[in-house]
Design a protein around this motif. Sequence first.
Motif, PDB file in Angstrom:
ATOM      1  N   ALA A   1       0.857  -1.097   0.033  1.00  0.00           N
ATOM      2  CA  ALA A   1       0.147  -0.224   0.184  1.00  0.00           C
ATOM      3  C   ALA A   1       0.676   1.303  -0.236  1.00  0.00           C
ATOM      4  CB  ALA A   1      -1.384  -0.060   1.467  1.00  0.00           C
ATOM      5  N   THR A   2       0.460   2.336  -0.649  1.00  0.00           N
ATOM      6  CA  THR A   2       0.825   3.981  -0.500  1.00  0.00           C
ATOM      7  C   THR A   2       1.291   4.590   0.479  1.00  0.00           C
ATOM      8  OG1 THR A   2      -1.318   4.885  -1.104  1.00  0.00           O
ATOM      9  CG2 THR A   2       0.632   4.142  -3.169  1.00  0.00           C
ATOM     10  N   ASP A   3       0.452   4.095   1.804  1.00  0.00           N
ATOM     11  CA  ASP A   3       1.048   4.159   3.328  1.00  0.00           C
ATOM     12  C   ASP A   3       0.111   2.968   4.201  1.00  0.00           C
ATOM     13  OD1 ASP A   3      -1.787   4.701   4.468  1.00  0.00           O
ATOM     14  OD2 ASP A   3      -2.726   6.221   2.822  1.00  0.00           O
TER      15      ASP A   3
ATOM     16  N   VAL B   1      -2.043  -4.604  -4.177  1.00  0.00           N
ATOM     17  CA  VAL B   1      -1.898  -2.973  -3.840  1.00  0.00           C
ATOM     18  C   VAL B   1      -3.121  -1.975  -3.573  1.00  0.00           C
ATOM     19  CG1 VAL B   1      -0.521  -1.178  -5.605  1.00  0.00           C
ATOM     20  CG2 VAL B   1      -0.065  -3.560  -6.378  1.00  0.00           C
ATOM     21  N   VAL B   2      -3.033  -1.375  -2.535  1.00  0.00           N
ATOM     22  CA  VAL B   2      -4.151  -0.299  -2.083  1.00  0.00           C
ATOM     23  C   VAL B   2      -3.551   1.169  -2.528  1.00  0.00           C
ATOM     24  CG1 VAL B   2      -5.614  -0.301  -0.773  1.00  0.00           C
ATOM     25  CG2 VAL B   2      -4.067  -2.955  -0.963  1.00  0.00           C
ATOM     26  N   THR B   3      -4.282   1.938  -2.599  1.00  0.00           N
ATOM     27  CA  THR B   3      -3.368   3.292  -2.467  1.00  0.00           C
ATOM     28  C   THR B   3      -5.328   3.780  -2.795  1.00  0.00           C
ATOM     29  OG1 THR B   3      -2.928   4.074  -4.246  1.00  0.00           O
ATOM     30  CG2 THR B   3      -3.907   3.059  -5.451  1.00  0.00           C
ATOM     31  N   ASP B   4      -4.867   4.999  -2.878  1.00  0.00           N
ATOM     32  CA  ASP B   4      -5.763   6.125  -2.383  1.00  0.00           C
ATOM     33  C   ASP B   4      -6.260   6.341  -4.182  1.00  0.00           C
ATOM     34  OD1 ASP B   4      -6.725   6.803   0.085  1.00  0.00           O
ATOM     35  OD2 ASP B   4      -5.230   7.640   0.434  1.00  0.00           O
ATOM     36  N   ARG B   5      -5.076   8.099  -4.973  1.00  0.00           N
ATOM     37  CA  ARG B   5      -5.603   7.342  -6.260  1.00  0.00           C
ATOM     38  C   ARG B   5      -4.380   6.604  -6.833  1.00  0.00           C
ATOM     39  NH1 ARG B   5      -8.435  11.495  -8.198  1.00  0.00           N
ATOM     40  NH2 ARG B   5      -7.739  10.897 -10.186  1.00  0.00           N
ATOM     41  N   PHE B   6      -4.438   6.217  -8.289  1.00  0.00           N
ATOM     42  CA  PHE B   6      -3.620   5.164  -8.679  1.00  0.00           C
ATOM     43  C   PHE B   6      -2.918   6.676  -9.270  1.00  0.00           C
ATOM     44  CE2 PHE B   6      -2.363   3.192 -12.869  1.00  0.00           C
ATOM     45  CZ  PHE B   6      -1.809   2.379 -12.147  1.00  0.00           C
ATOM     46  N   ASP B   7      -1.658   7.432  -8.480  1.00  0.00           N
ATOM     47  CA  ASP B   7      -0.685   7.583  -9.462  1.00  0.00           C
ATOM     48  C   ASP B   7       0.487   7.308  -9.133  1.00  0.00           C
ATOM     49  OD1 ASP B   7       0.198   7.447  -6.605  1.00  0.00           O
ATOM     50  OD2 ASP B   7      -0.932   9.560  -5.643  1.00  0.00           O
ATOM     51  N   GLU B   8       1.327   8.455  -9.399  1.00  0.00           N
ATOM     52  CA  GLU B   8       2.786   7.746  -9.620  1.00  0.00           C
ATOM     53  C   GLU B   8       3.047   7.137  -8.928  1.00  0.00           C
ATOM     54  OE1 GLU B   8       5.853   7.037 -11.504  1.00  0.00           O
ATOM     55  OE2 GLU B   8       4.474   7.951 -12.102  1.00  0.00           O
ATOM     56  N   ARG B   9       2.705   6.980  -7.364  1.00  0.00           N
ATOM     57  CA  ARG B   9       3.333   6.183  -6.242  1.00  0.00           C
ATOM     58  C   ARG B   9       2.733   5.356  -6.395  1.00  0.00           C
ATOM     59  NH1 ARG B   9       1.596   8.655  -0.691  1.00  0.00           N
ATOM     60  NH2 ARG B   9       2.837   6.905   0.475  1.00  0.00           N
ATOM     61  N   GLY B  10       1.194   4.629  -7.039  1.00  0.00           N
ATOM     62  CA  GLY B  10       0.126   3.136  -7.777  1.00  0.00           C
ATOM     63  C   GLY B  10       0.879   2.808  -8.468  1.00  0.00           C
TER      64      GLY B  10
ATOM     65  N   GLN C   1       4.540   3.756  -9.596  1.00  0.00           N
ATOM     66  CA  GLN C   1       5.034   2.370  -9.006  1.00  0.00           C
ATOM     67  C   GLN C   1       5.828   1.264  -8.597  1.00  0.00           C
ATOM     68  OE1 GLN C   1       8.762   4.162  -9.968  1.00  0.00           O
ATOM     69  NE2 GLN C   1       9.098   2.229  -9.205  1.00  0.00           N
ATOM     70  N   LEU C   2       4.830   1.311  -7.681  1.00  0.00           N
ATOM     71  CA  LEU C   2       4.361  -0.370  -7.101  1.00  0.00           C
ATOM     72  C   LEU C   2       4.237  -1.275  -7.234  1.00  0.00           C
ATOM     73  CD1 LEU C   2       1.886   0.279  -3.482  1.00  0.00           C
ATOM     74  CD2 LEU C   2       4.446  -0.557  -3.706  1.00  0.00           C
ATOM     75  N   LEU C   3       2.939  -0.652  -8.656  1.00  0.00           N
ATOM     76  CA  LEU C   3       2.349  -1.773  -9.903  1.00  0.00           C
ATOM     77  C   LEU C   3       4.461  -2.201 -10.289  1.00  0.00           C
ATOM     78  CD1 LEU C   3      -0.759  -1.457 -11.399  1.00  0.00           C
ATOM     79  CD2 LEU C   3       0.173  -2.859  -9.697  1.00  0.00           C
ATOM     80  N   ARG C   4       4.858  -1.310 -10.190  1.00  0.00           N
ATOM     81  CA  ARG C   4       6.185  -2.098 -11.770  1.00  0.00           C
ATOM     82  C   ARG C   4       7.183  -2.212 -10.692  1.00  0.00           C
ATOM     83  NH1 ARG C   4       5.489   3.768 -13.458  1.00  0.00           N
ATOM     84  NH2 ARG C   4       7.192   4.575 -11.720  1.00  0.00           N
ATOM     85  N   THR C   5       7.035  -2.368  -9.329  1.00  0.00           N
ATOM     86  CA  THR C   5       7.963  -3.054  -8.728  1.00  0.00           C
ATOM     87  C   THR C   5       7.873  -4.388  -8.232  1.00  0.00           C
ATOM     88  OG1 THR C   5       8.564  -1.270  -6.830  1.00  0.00           O
ATOM     89  CG2 THR C   5       8.950  -2.938  -6.621  1.00  0.00           C
ATOM     90  N   LEU C   6       6.428  -4.393  -8.209  1.00  0.00           N
ATOM     91  CA  LEU C   6       5.787  -6.279  -8.608  1.00  0.00           C
ATOM     92  C   LEU C   6       6.287  -7.155  -8.999  1.00  0.00           C
ATOM     93  CD1 LEU C   6       2.546  -5.172  -6.420  1.00  0.00           C
ATOM     94  CD2 LEU C   6       4.773  -6.611  -5.680  1.00  0.00           C
ATOM     95  N   GLN C   7       5.873  -6.252 -10.919  1.00  0.00           N
ATOM     96  CA  GLN C   7       6.310  -6.712 -12.078  1.00  0.00           C
ATOM     97  C   GLN C   7       7.712  -7.233 -12.088  1.00  0.00           C
ATOM     98  OE1 GLN C   7       4.606  -4.234 -13.975  1.00  0.00           O
ATOM     99  NE2 GLN C   7       2.372  -4.915 -14.077  1.00  0.00           N
ATOM    100  N   VAL C   8       8.774  -6.161 -11.807  1.00  0.00           N
ATOM    101  CA  VAL C   8      10.091  -6.759 -12.307  1.00  0.00           C
ATOM    102  C   VAL C   8      10.140  -7.977 -11.220  1.00  0.00           C
ATOM    103  CG1 VAL C   8      12.487  -5.725 -11.750  1.00  0.00           C
ATOM    104  CG2 VAL C   8      10.699  -4.190 -12.797  1.00  0.00           C
ATOM    105  N   ARG C   9       9.501  -7.901  -9.713  1.00  0.00           N
ATOM    106  CA  ARG C   9      10.136  -9.017  -8.633  1.00  0.00           C
ATOM    107  C   ARG C   9       9.503 -10.117  -9.252  1.00  0.00           C
ATOM    108  NH1 ARG C   9      10.781  -7.944  -2.961  1.00  0.00           N
ATOM    109  NH2 ARG C   9      11.211 -10.739  -3.757  1.00  0.00           N
TER     110      ARG C   9
END
Length: 210
Positions: free
Chosen positions: A13-15, A48-57, A59-67
């Motif tokens: 999550a983003t927070d 993946v849990v976020t308030d808005r699907f913004d750049e932080r969200g 980035q979370l997706l990209r990190t998971l996909q890389v893994r």
Amino acid sequence: MHEQRRTPVIVRATDPILQNGVHMALRTRPEVWLVDEDAATPEAVALVVTDRFDERGSQLLRTLQVRGFTRIVLIAGELEDTEILTAVEGGVCAVARRSETTPDVLVRLVKAAAAGEGALPPDLLGRLLNRVSRLQRHVLEPRGLHLAGITNRETEVLKLVASGLSTKEIADQLCYSQRTVKSILHDVTNRFQLRNRSHAVAYALREGLI
């Protein structure tokens, strides 16, 4: 229920408040097994849990996909259609708005992602179905492609897919065999020549907006 029959889930999550809330909602559920990201295998569902699907969200997706995680569920407080489409095109297989996500819905989305079935908000799918003729006219025909249209039976099944129902639940609700439901969904996915059901819906809606 034995752990091997549960679906392993990692939560990002983003927070920390969002992360702790989802952990609280899922930790007593026998259908899922919360695992640490470092110990998780790619078969785990990533939530993946976020308030808005913004750049932080993103980035979370990209990190998971890389893994190597491919079974990704996105829960967001606010979601525009274009953000949902971007997320699905980026590899997310199930999407829901946080206001509509109870613990039961979370489990259903996790199960859908684990089975490769995907899920999208019903209102998004409704807008897609309203634009099928536009898709035919503006996107497929100029490219020499033909879409026979989506039949009433396919529409019924797609709406239930968007609601997060499993193949068995759809079959039970419509009085079809599971094989029939899988065949209908396979036909729709192949017609769009895309990798999965959610991607087909996202692509069609994106193209229909042209």
